[in-house]
Design a protein around this motif. Structure first.
Motif, PDB file in Angstrom:
ATOM      1  N   TYR A   1       3.404  30.603  80.719  1.00  0.00           N
ATOM      2  CA  TYR A   1       2.426  30.440  81.787  1.00  0.00           C
ATOM      3  C   TYR A   1       2.401  28.983  82.220  1.00  0.00           C
ATOM      4  O   TYR A   1       2.746  28.078  81.454  1.00  0.00           O
ATOM      5  N   VAL A   2       1.975  28.747  83.452  1.00  0.00           N
ATOM      6  CA  VAL A   2       1.945  27.398  84.019  1.00  0.00           C
ATOM      7  C   VAL A   2       0.511  27.042  84.388  1.00  0.00           C
ATOM      8  O   VAL A   2      -0.171  27.799  85.093  1.00  0.00           O
TER       9      VAL A   2
ATOM     10  N   PRO B   1      -0.849  28.464  90.425  1.00  0.00           N
ATOM     11  CA  PRO B   1      -0.606  28.342  88.982  1.00  0.00           C
ATOM     12  C   PRO B   1      -1.370  29.437  88.238  1.00  0.00           C
ATOM     13  O   PRO B   1      -2.280  30.064  88.778  1.00  0.00           O
ATOM     14  N   ASP B   2      -0.995  29.660  86.998  1.00  0.00           N
ATOM     15  CA  ASP B   2      -1.673  30.680  86.190  1.00  0.00           C
ATOM     16  C   ASP B   2      -3.045  30.212  85.720  1.00  0.00           C
ATOM     17  O   ASP B   2      -3.901  31.030  85.366  1.00  0.00           O
TER      18      ASP B   2
ATOM     19  N   ARG C   1       5.613  23.850  91.186  1.00  0.00           N
ATOM     20  CA  ARG C   1       6.896  24.520  91.449  1.00  0.00           C
ATOM     21  C   ARG C   1       7.914  24.228  90.350  1.00  0.00           C
ATOM     22  O   ARG C   1       8.635  25.124  89.902  1.00  0.00           O
TER      23      ARG C   1
ATOM     24  N   ARG D   1       7.084  26.161  87.262  1.00  0.00           N
ATOM     25  CA  ARG D   1       7.265  27.596  87.484  1.00  0.00           C
ATOM     26  C   ARG D   1       8.742  27.972  87.460  1.00  0.00           C
ATOM     27  O   ARG D   1       9.124  29.015  86.903  1.00  0.00           O
ATOM     28  N   GLU D   2       9.583  27.131  88.049  1.00  0.00           N
ATOM     29  CA  GLU D   2      11.018  27.422  88.076  1.00  0.00           C
ATOM     30  C   GLU D   2      11.599  27.424  86.666  1.00  0.00           C
ATOM     31  O   GLU D   2      12.533  28.189  86.384  1.00  0.00           O
TER      32      GLU D   2
ATOM     33  N   THR E   1       1.713  21.073  84.103  1.00  0.00           N
ATOM     34  CA  THR E   1       2.381  20.354  85.190  1.00  0.00           C
ATOM     35  C   THR E   1       2.273  18.843  85.016  1.00  0.00           C
ATOM     36  O   THR E   1       1.323  18.336  84.399  1.00  0.00           O
TER      37      THR E   1
END
Length: 613
Positions: free
Chosen positions: A101-102, A138-139, A90, A93-94, A62
């Motif tokens: 993975y985020v 988040p992951d 977000r 993720r989008e 991120t």
């Protein structure tokens, strides 16, 4: 889709690359708050995430590296802290859409700066940012670019109780195996694993070579998961902008080495682009994790050398007009132990060196004062010191004061250089002064020789400095570099020292292009110690370029045999260099002065033989 923890157990994870580098390329000013773009320009942030995903990244980070209260307060954005961090998750993720993975990025607050912030304040700020990120599920989290192990320990201690998702903890180092606050990597990594880190590793500050060397020295448990996110080499200031020179192909080759040494999470940091990540993905994306394989650090032996008679009082310019003259660079130590340096200087004196040249905190890495060491070797070894002077560390007042001190100590040979920016050294909180350029510094020195200070005041005496200028011939357009060199001659330079040259043909080209200049040139030669050293110099060090043939020759050997080949290559270059230049500038790699001792002896023997013919 497996959980991120499950995926980590059985796969090579391909991280993404630099965010700030690409934002800058999108026209975002460097003094902007890049994290705020999560709210104001989400389209640009997502475009960068998408470029890395398309390049093959299986891990998106991120855009929240500095989204903590301390940084946001500088922009008046503390009221948007929660929104900036939540939007960061977000947006990634989008874009990921189940293909990657985020992980939420959290950077240091002190960041190696000499600032006071009590531990309780640090804890509150780390907790505040982590809580905002975790709201968006988040992951994993990545705590990255921590120069001080203690600050990373605090961050992990605060955040680990808040979540059970995987946490990647990455330190940044300048030295081979020590953090800014003095922790050895072995010790720091063990602490992090005991405190709940799922992945431990290094990022930023150095390129693939530096990170690989550091990771090879650590000893961790077999179940450890290592990560590596190097910069795209060392940056070079070109036309007012920092340019990183490591190619995607080099990153792909480096990724394979990382994987073979047990590194499981591989990405990029400053200067890396989707092309670099694509090269990593193609190189190791389909491979399975390998066991961690530390290497054995090779030790070198030193010997005691008897000091010979003192040199004449002639200047180097006087000498080089009469005969072949050899100057050898020997780096001042990074610690308080000067014995290896003194022994090296003695050995070089006995080998026939005419001068020892000492860098001025090269690569912005703190070393012992070359003024102090220069005086020591002049007194104790009776060899001429040639001191580099960088424009980086002293303002105009300090620079002139330093020169006056050199005059008082009888140190009259200097090399004027610009100096590497402080932000890329081992003290990132330091400021780069750059009150003037190397051209201005040359003029200042020559003005002191007229008995006039930089401000125009008389000094009662005239100085007697012999001033050199640096020249990098490893460029695409040699004619442009020659024009710049001519300006240094016009400014008053008495001699020229080049960057190391590894191309036989280039040596003759340099001669043909510079033979009109009225001052002598010392051609630079630095022996290679290994194939990895050759690739590092070619791909990561500004101003150095190696022909493919040289890199292939070094790649054919390892260990002592590789060093022998490095000396053989340097000897061939030395032979060529002495055909065209009377000045030879040998550079000692990694304090292995036995290599430059051998080359110095060969230069002296060849010069003697030529005189007898």
């Amino acid at each position: 889709m497996e959980t991120f923890r499950e995926y980590l157990e059985h796969h090579i994870v391909i991280g993404d690359g630099a965010m700030a580098t690409l934002l800058y390329q999108h026209g975002i000013p460097v003094n902007s708050c890049y994290e705020h773009l999560n709210v104001t320009r989400p389209d640009v942030v997502q475009q960068i995430h998408r470029s890395y995903l398309d390049a093959g990244a299986t891990l998106l980070t991120t855009n929240t590296f500095g989204a903590h209260r301390d940084k946001l307060s500088r922009y008046g954005l503390t009221d948007q802290l929660d929104a900036i961090n939540r939007h960061g998750v977000r947006l990634a993720r989008e874009v990921a859409q189940g293909r990657a993975y985020v992980v939420g990025s959290i950077g240091p607050i002190r960041a190696g700066r000499q600032m006071y912030m009590d531990e309780e304040t640090l804890r509150k700020q780390f907790s505040e940012q982590a809580t905002a990120l975790l709201t968006e599920n988040p992951d994993g989290l990545i705590l990255e670019t921590f120069l001080e192990a203690e600050e990373l320990f605090i961050a992990l201690d605060v955040i680990r109780p808040l979540t059970d998702i995987p946490m990647i903890c990455q330190l940044s180092i300048q030295e081979r195996d020590t953090t800014l606050d003095g922790y050895r990597l072995d010790e720091a990594f063990r602490h992090l694993m005991d405190a709940g880190a799922d992945v431990i590793g290094l990022n930023c500050r150095v390129g693939p070579y530096g990170i690989l060397r550091a990771l090879e020295q650590v000893h961790v448990s077999e179940d450890a998961i290592l990560s590596a996110f190097p910069n795209a080499g060392l940056p070079e200031l070109v036309d007012g902008e920092y340019v990183y020179q490591s190619t995607p192909e080099y990153f792909g080759d480096s990724a394979r080495i990382f994987q073979k040494n047990g590194v499981r999470v591989i990405g990029g940091c400053c200067g890396t682009t989707p092309a670099h990540i694509s090269a990593i993905a193609k190189a190791v994306g389909g491979l399975t994790p390998a066991p961690i394989v530390p290497s054995v650090q090779q030790q070198k032996e030193t010997s005691t050398i008897i000091v010979e008679e003192p040199p004449t009082e002639e200047t180097l310019v006087d000498l080089v007009k009469k005969r072949h003259t050899v100057i050898v660079e020997l780096d001042p130590p990074k610690d308080l132990n000067i014995e290896p340096f003194i022994e090296g200087a003695k050995a070089l004196k006995q080998a026939g060196a005419d001068a020892i040249t000492l860098a001025d905190n090269s690569l912005a890495t703190t070393r012992m004062s070359n003024m102090a060491l220069g005086r020591l070797i002049k007194e104790q070894i009776q060899i001429r010191p040639l001191l580099h002077m960088a424009c980086r560390d002293r303002n105009l007042i300090g620079q002139q004061s330093h020169l006056m001190g050199l005059y008082a100590l009888g140190l009259d040979h200097v090399l004027a250089v610009t100096g590497d920016p402080s932000r890329f050294g081992d003290t990132p909180g330091a400021s780069s002064v750059f009150d003037h350029t190397s051209f201005d510094l040359i003029r200042m020195i020559k003005q002191l020789n007229e008995g006039i200070s930089y401000s125009g005041k008389p000094l009662q005496r005239k100085a007697n400095f012999v001033v050199g200028a640096a020249f990098n011939p490893n460029v695409r357009h040699l004619d442009a570099a020659i024009r710049r060199l001519e300006k240094k001659v016009e400014a008053g330079a008495d001699f020229i020292m080049t960057q190391p040259v590894y191309d036989m043909n280039l040596i003759e080209e340099i001669y043909q292009a510079t033979k009109h200049l009225p001052i002598p040139i010392f051609i630079g030669i630095m022996p290679l110690v290994s194939a990895r050293n050759a690739e590092f110099l070619h791909n990561e060090v500004p101003g150095i370029s190696l022909p493919l043939e040289v890199r292939q020759r070094m790649a054919a050997y390892e260990g002592e045999r590789a060093r022998e080949e490095g000396i053989a290559i340097a000897s061939e270059l030395l032979e060529q260099g002495m055909r065209f230049f009377h000045g030879i500038y040998l550079m000692t790699p990694f304090m292995r002065y036995e290599m430059t001792v051998e080359l110095c002896k060969r230069a002296v023997e060849r010069a003697y033989a030529a005189e007898k013919m």
